[in-house]
Design an enzyme around this catalytic site. Structure first.
Site, mmCIF file in Angstrom:
data_model
loop_
_atom_site.group_PDB
_atom_site.id
_atom_site.type_symbol
_atom_site.label_atom_id
_atom_site.label_comp_id
_atom_site.label_asym_id
_atom_site.label_seq_id
_atom_site.Cartn_x
_atom_site.Cartn_y
_atom_site.Cartn_z
ATOM 1 N N GLY A 7 -10.366 4.879 -15.581
ATOM 2 C CA GLY A 7 -11.174 6.040 -15.953
ATOM 3 C C GLY A 7 -11.055 6.398 -17.426
ATOM 4 O O GLY A 7 -10.509 5.632 -18.234
ATOM 5 N N LEU A 8 -11.583 7.568 -17.768
ATOM 6 C CA LEU A 8 -11.581 8.057 -19.166
ATOM 7 C C LEU A 8 -10.162 8.096 -19.756
ATOM 8 O O LEU A 8 -9.898 7.537 -20.827
ATOM 9 C CB LEU A 8 -12.214 9.459 -19.177
ATOM 10 N N GLY A 10 -7.299 6.887 -18.333
ATOM 11 C CA GLY A 10 -6.593 5.621 -18.108
ATOM 12 C C GLY A 10 -6.940 4.590 -19.175
ATOM 13 O O GLY A 10 -6.062 3.900 -19.709
ATOM 14 N N TYR A 133 -10.845 21.637 -4.746
ATOM 15 C CA TYR A 133 -10.198 20.834 -5.798
ATOM 16 C C TYR A 133 -9.013 21.585 -6.397
ATOM 17 O O TYR A 133 -7.933 21.029 -6.587
ATOM 18 C CB TYR A 133 -11.254 20.547 -6.870
ATOM 19 N N LYS A 137 -5.007 20.517 -6.408
ATOM 20 C CA LYS A 137 -4.311 20.236 -7.676
ATOM 21 C C LYS A 137 -3.123 21.183 -7.876
ATOM 22 O O LYS A 137 -2.068 20.771 -8.340
ATOM 23 C CB LYS A 137 -5.284 20.387 -8.852
ATOM 24 N N ASN A 162 -10.573 20.410 -21.880
ATOM 25 C CA ASN A 162 -11.705 19.480 -21.717
ATOM 26 C C ASN A 162 -11.440 18.194 -22.493
ATOM 27 O O ASN A 162 -11.149 18.239 -23.685
ATOM 28 C CB ASN A 162 -12.993 20.094 -22.277
ATOM 29 N N ILE A 163 -11.577 17.058 -21.789
ATOM 30 C CA ILE A 163 -11.267 15.758 -22.406
ATOM 31 C C ILE A 163 -12.593 15.057 -22.735
ATOM 32 O O ILE A 163 -13.561 15.173 -21.978
ATOM 33 C CB ILE A 163 -10.473 14.872 -21.421
ATOM 34 N N HIS A 176 -19.438 15.793 -17.930
ATOM 35 C CA HIS A 176 -18.956 16.973 -18.651
ATOM 36 C C HIS A 176 -19.820 17.193 -19.891
ATOM 37 O O HIS A 176 -20.693 16.389 -20.207
ATOM 38 C CB HIS A 176 -17.481 16.790 -19.020
ATOM 39 N N LYS A 184 -27.884 12.835 -23.997
ATOM 40 C CA LYS A 184 -29.175 13.510 -24.249
ATOM 41 C C LYS A 184 -29.662 13.265 -25.670
ATOM 42 O O LYS A 184 -30.847 13.049 -25.918
ATOM 43 C CB LYS A 184 -29.026 15.024 -24.013
HETATM 44 P P1 NDP Z 1 -12.218 9.390 -14.138
HETATM 45 O O1 NDP Z 1 -13.209 9.967 -13.168
HETATM 46 O O2 NDP Z 1 -12.711 8.838 -15.438
HETATM 47 O O3 NDP Z 1 -11.403 8.230 -13.387
HETATM 48 C C1 NDP Z 1 -10.906 8.422 -12.089
HETATM 49 C C2 NDP Z 1 -9.982 7.278 -11.769
HETATM 50 O O4 NDP Z 1 -9.417 7.484 -10.465
HETATM 51 C C3 NDP Z 1 -10.680 5.917 -11.737
HETATM 52 O O5 NDP Z 1 -9.812 4.943 -12.266
HETATM 53 C C4 NDP Z 1 -10.877 5.689 -10.237
HETATM 54 O O6 NDP Z 1 -10.921 4.311 -9.898
HETATM 55 C C5 NDP Z 1 -9.625 6.325 -9.673
HETATM 56 N N1 NDP Z 1 -9.747 6.733 -8.282
HETATM 57 C C6 NDP Z 1 -10.530 7.736 -7.780
HETATM 58 N N2 NDP Z 1 -10.385 7.812 -6.442
HETATM 59 C C7 NDP Z 1 -9.482 6.845 -6.090
HETATM 60 C C8 NDP Z 1 -8.921 6.423 -4.851
HETATM 61 N N3 NDP Z 1 -9.257 7.007 -3.681
HETATM 62 N N4 NDP Z 1 -8.044 5.388 -4.847
HETATM 63 C C9 NDP Z 1 -7.704 4.776 -6.010
HETATM 64 N N5 NDP Z 1 -8.180 5.137 -7.225
HETATM 65 C C10 NDP Z 1 -9.077 6.161 -7.254
HETATM 66 O O7 NDP Z 1 -11.097 10.493 -14.365
HETATM 67 P P2 NDP Z 1 -10.518 11.059 -15.763
HETATM 68 O O8 NDP Z 1 -9.878 9.946 -16.507
HETATM 69 O O9 NDP Z 1 -11.582 11.894 -16.377
HETATM 70 O O10 NDP Z 1 -9.413 12.075 -15.236
HETATM 71 C C11 NDP Z 1 -8.036 11.710 -15.086
HETATM 72 C C12 NDP Z 1 -7.275 12.907 -14.543
HETATM 73 O O11 NDP Z 1 -7.401 14.006 -15.445
HETATM 74 C C13 NDP Z 1 -7.763 13.392 -13.173
HETATM 75 O O12 NDP Z 1 -6.646 13.684 -12.357
HETATM 76 C C14 NDP Z 1 -8.543 14.662 -13.503
HETATM 77 O O13 NDP Z 1 -8.475 15.583 -12.438
HETATM 78 C C15 NDP Z 1 -7.844 15.162 -14.749
HETATM 79 N N6 NDP Z 1 -8.681 15.969 -15.656
HETATM 80 C C16 NDP Z 1 -9.815 15.454 -16.253
HETATM 81 C C17 NDP Z 1 -10.556 16.239 -17.146
HETATM 82 C C18 NDP Z 1 -11.760 15.710 -17.866
HETATM 83 O O14 NDP Z 1 -12.317 16.441 -18.729
HETATM 84 N N7 NDP Z 1 -12.209 14.488 -17.604
HETATM 85 C C19 NDP Z 1 -10.167 17.613 -17.462
HETATM 86 C C20 NDP Z 1 -8.956 18.032 -16.810
HETATM 87 C C21 NDP Z 1 -8.260 17.233 -15.951
HETATM 88 P P3 NDP Z 1 -12.343 3.479 -9.909
HETATM 89 O O15 NDP Z 1 -12.759 3.375 -11.367
HETATM 90 O O16 NDP Z 1 -12.011 2.160 -9.332
HETATM 91 O O17 NDP Z 1 -13.293 4.311 -9.094
#
Ligand code: NDP
Length: 311
Positions: A7-8, A10, A133, A137, A162-163, A176, A184
């Site tokens: 994800g973002l 990671g 949610y 958390k 906010n990230i 977000h 946009k």
């Molecule tokens: P993303 O939505 O970009 O990524 C989510 C990740 O979680 C992906 O790698 C996804 O894998 C994995 N995932 C989701 N469900 C499962 C599951 N059931 N089993 C295994 N893997 C799973 O998230 P962000 O990087 O944006 O967020 C990271 C953390 O930060 C989260 O806990 C979020 O709550 C928190 N956060 C984020 C904010 C933001 O602005 N983005 C703000 C505040 C907190 P796959 O790619 O394979 O689906």
């Protein structure tokens, strides 16, 4: 081992570690959902048995925008509870030395005073729109303290504001604010149409660039050993209006067309200022990436990866 490694956040941790952030004796593992479904206990056990991680950064979560949160409170609560319980309990069983999980400023009490700090997390109910949610958390914090008291585990949590950054979800409907604005503005430039911002542009927010958050998260994993959460955010004075963000996006995209504020759309909360005093007491001199630089890098990444990115 990093859960949610695709994800973002990671992806930013991976870039930081593979750049300058790794120590010699470390090897890093980045999980995504293809490796196993962390809602499922057997899948989670298999992953822990396979990798035997000593340290876990736990990012994986069911995350979504306002509409999804309102429509699926049961799923947002249950899936996050299952994921978090599996990760915490396997971390205890497999003797993980340190577990760092992610909370969010959007799980704080709806009615509160500003700035919000780490001690105020449980001081009142969250906004009804995301209570599934938010309660899932919040229980990470409760359980981090319980695991420390009962089993001596070194579990803690991070509260980011906010990230934004490369690898974000650039969906206009579900993403977000910054990735939505970038997408946009890209379309407005391509189609020669106005760049329309939803709302008045006056609300204030603190944004943290994903690569800064990555560096600070790795620091928390190595050096912050307390079960109580730590807020990772730019300073209160760095709070910016959505209008400033939109102008920075237009500049980075070299968009010189018309910019319109659609005031028929809701603004959301005016501000939700977070206090980063705890971080500053430990890392007084950390320099965050400036917003124009972070936005320029995010825009460049989006344009270069338009065909393949999440949108
Ligand atoms: P993303 O939505 O970009 O990524 C989510 C990740 O979680 C992906 O790698 C996804 O894998 C994995 N995932 C989701 N469900 C499962 C599951 N059931 N089993 C295994 N893997 C799973 O998230 P962000 O990087 O944006 O967020 C990271 C953390 O930060 C989260 O806990 C979020 O709550 C928190 N956060 C984020 C904010 C933001 O602005 N983005 C703000 C505040 C907190 P796959 O790619 O394979 O689906």
């Amino acid at each position: 081992m990093v859960t949610g490694g695709s994800g973002l956040v990671g992806a930013a941790i991976r870039e930081y570690v593979e750049g300058t952030g790794a120590l010699e004796n470390e090897s890093w593992i980045y999980l995504n959902s293809k490796e196993g479904d962390l809602r499922n206990r057997a899948d989670t056990e298999k992953i822990f048995a396979k990798y035997q991680p000593t340290h876990v950064i736990h990012l994986a979560a069911k995350v979504g925008g306002l509409f999804a949160n309102m429509a699926q409170k049961v799923e947002f609560f249950r899936e996050n509870i299952l994921i978090n319980d599996n990760i915490m309990e396997c971390s205890r069983i497999y003797k993980v030395e340190k577990l760092v999980s992610f909370l969010s400023t959007c799980i704080f009490p709806d009615k509160t005073t500003y700035p919000i700090d780490e001690t105020m997390l449980h001081d009142g109910p969250p906004h009804p729109s995301n209570e599934g949610y938010a309660y899932a958390k919040r229980l990470i914090d409760t359980m981090n303290r319980a695991y420390a008291e009962e089993y001596g585990c070194n579990f803690t949590s991070i509260i980011p504001t906010n990230i934004y950054g490369p690898h974000d979800n650039f969906s206009i409907q579900n993403g977000h604010v910054i990735p939505g604005l970038i997408h946009k503005c890209y379309l407005a430039k391509k189609d020669n149409t106005p760049f329309t911002i939803w709302g008045s542009g006056t609300p204030l927010r603190q944004f943290v660039y994903s690569r800064d958050l990555a560096e600070l998260t790795v620091w928390v994993m190595r050096e912050y050993h307390d079960p109580t959460p730590i807020t990772l955010s730019v300073d209160e004075e760095e709070e910016v209006s959505i209008k400033d963000v939109a102008l920075a996006v237009a500049k980075a995209m070299q968009f010189d067309g018309q910019i319109v504020f659609d005031t028929s759309k809701a603004d959301g909360q005016f501000k939700k200022t977070a206090c980063n005093k705890k971080l500053r007491s430990l890392k007084a001199d950390y320099e965050f990436t400036s917003m124009p630089d972070g936005i320029q890098q995010s825009v460049d990444w989006f344009v270069a990866n338009y065909d393949s990115c999440r949108k």
